[in-house]
Design an enzyme around this catalytic site. Sequence first.
Site, PDB file in Angstrom:
ATOM      1  N   SER A 110       0.893  -1.321  -0.032  1.00  0.00           N
ATOM      2  CA  SER A 110      -0.270  -0.029   0.104  1.00  0.00           C
ATOM      3  C   SER A 110       0.809   1.275  -0.116  1.00  0.00           C
ATOM      4  O   SER A 110       1.607   1.445  -1.007  1.00  0.00           O
ATOM      5  CB  SER A 110      -0.880   0.032   1.276  1.00  0.00           C
ATOM      6  OG  SER A 110      -1.719   0.965   1.201  1.00  0.00           O
ATOM      7  N   ASP A 120     -10.350  -4.644  -4.706  1.00  0.00           N
ATOM      8  CA  ASP A 120      -9.886  -3.589  -3.628  1.00  0.00           C
ATOM      9  C   ASP A 120     -10.721  -2.230  -3.788  1.00  0.00           C
ATOM     10  O   ASP A 120     -10.590  -1.536  -4.833  1.00  0.00           O
ATOM     11  CB  ASP A 120      -8.310  -3.331  -3.945  1.00  0.00           C
ATOM     12  CG  ASP A 120      -7.588  -2.660  -2.990  1.00  0.00           C
ATOM     13  OD1 ASP A 120      -8.165  -1.573  -2.142  1.00  0.00           O
ATOM     14  OD2 ASP A 120      -6.472  -2.781  -2.734  1.00  0.00           O
ATOM     15  N   HIS A 172      -8.264  -5.129   0.115  1.00  0.00           N
ATOM     16  CA  HIS A 172      -6.908  -4.391   0.199  1.00  0.00           C
ATOM     17  C   HIS A 172      -6.075  -4.992   1.321  1.00  0.00           C
ATOM     18  O   HIS A 172      -5.130  -4.870   1.369  1.00  0.00           O
ATOM     19  CB  HIS A 172      -7.352  -3.069   0.548  1.00  0.00           C
ATOM     20  CG  HIS A 172      -6.293  -1.949   0.654  1.00  0.00           C
ATOM     21  ND1 HIS A 172      -5.360  -1.542  -0.479  1.00  0.00           N
ATOM     22  CD2 HIS A 172      -5.622  -1.398   1.637  1.00  0.00           C
ATOM     23  CE1 HIS A 172      -4.443  -0.970  -0.360  1.00  0.00           C
ATOM     24  NE2 HIS A 172      -4.562  -0.652   0.943  1.00  0.00           N
TER      25      HIS A 172
END
Length: 413
Positions: A147, A212, A241
């Site tokens: 991320s 996601d 995610h």
Amino acid sequence: MGAVTSTMAAKFAFFPPTPPSYRLAVEESTGKLRMTDVLEKENADVLKLRTKRGNEVVAVFVRNPTASLTLLYSHGNAADIGQMHELFCELSAHLRVNLMGYDYSGYGQSSGKPSEQNTYADIEAAYRCLVEKYGVKEEDVILYGQSVGSGPTLDLATRLPKLRAVVLHSPIMSGLRVMYPVKRTYWFDIYKNIDKIPSVCCPVLVIHGTADDVVDWTHGKQLWEHCKEKYEPLWIKGGSHCDLELYPDYIKHLKKFISVVEKTPLTSCGTGQPSGKLDRPRSSTDCRDKSRPSIDQREMPQASMENREISRKSTDQREKSRKSIDQREKSRKSTDRQEKSRKSTDQREKSRASTDKREKSRRSVDLPSKVNNSIERPEKARNSVDRFGGMIRSVGLCNIGCFRPTTSYQGMS
């Protein structure tokens, strides 16, 4: 203005767990630093690292006695290494790698405040620790960014030409692109990964979930498309995610990637050949040809004879072509004679037709009916064309109507 924008972006980008998931303590007997509130492992070292921006960040190093590679893991924006500790140990065991994870400035028990520039200094301090304290070589390091961790990961990767590999887990193209579908990079954006990734020379694995809802999987797809050294990506169908590790394909694909890059020899990024290039074609044959000039000289007479043979065959082909042209010319002349004969016959036919017309002109009574018949035939042909044109127009309107919503459908919407 830039500082204000960066501060605002940081508020959107960083969510350190509050309170932190762990505390630090020092063992009285050994003086070693340890983490409380987490399951301790004998093969894990807890460290405090000083960054060049003056902050102290906490890191954990998990050793694997069978490892030849070391993973430097940059976690997401809403976790700290206390929460990641168990995953770090599992990855180290399953992938057979050493692993270092660290907390960003302002995360966990690290000092300072989270910011883009601080994360760059944080990962640099962690990498420097691997090299100086544990003797890890640059070519044995794999950078792993999850991320927002893809930001410091790619920034460091652009500055390490001998890096072994990079893993991007649910990465972002840039901070602004997560919030808005912009097509260009603005000066006030943060983590401009889409602009940096073409400068990464080593193999890159991208992992992203297709469902996601935090960072759309198109971020991972576009980053992969801009890679210089692409490795087969992993698009986890239905993955979101924060749950990709739960899918069996995650660890399976990651283990395969680690195995491949471990066996792949490296070359320097600055030599024009990308570092760790996979499936590079061999050119040993060309090298041997260049090293044997004497053999080439002995083969020159034979090549000369072959050239003369080719020239002779070419002359024969041109001769055959010329004969073929002559034959076509004779055929054309014969056709011309036949054409002249046909024209003479046509002229005689026209003369006879003229005689017939004069004969018909004397028959004035039959003329009106024949004229009417000659008019009706073209009219029938024109009517036939009109019917065909009407049919085409009818089909066209039908096809167009198929794409228009019906009354009942409009009522439903």
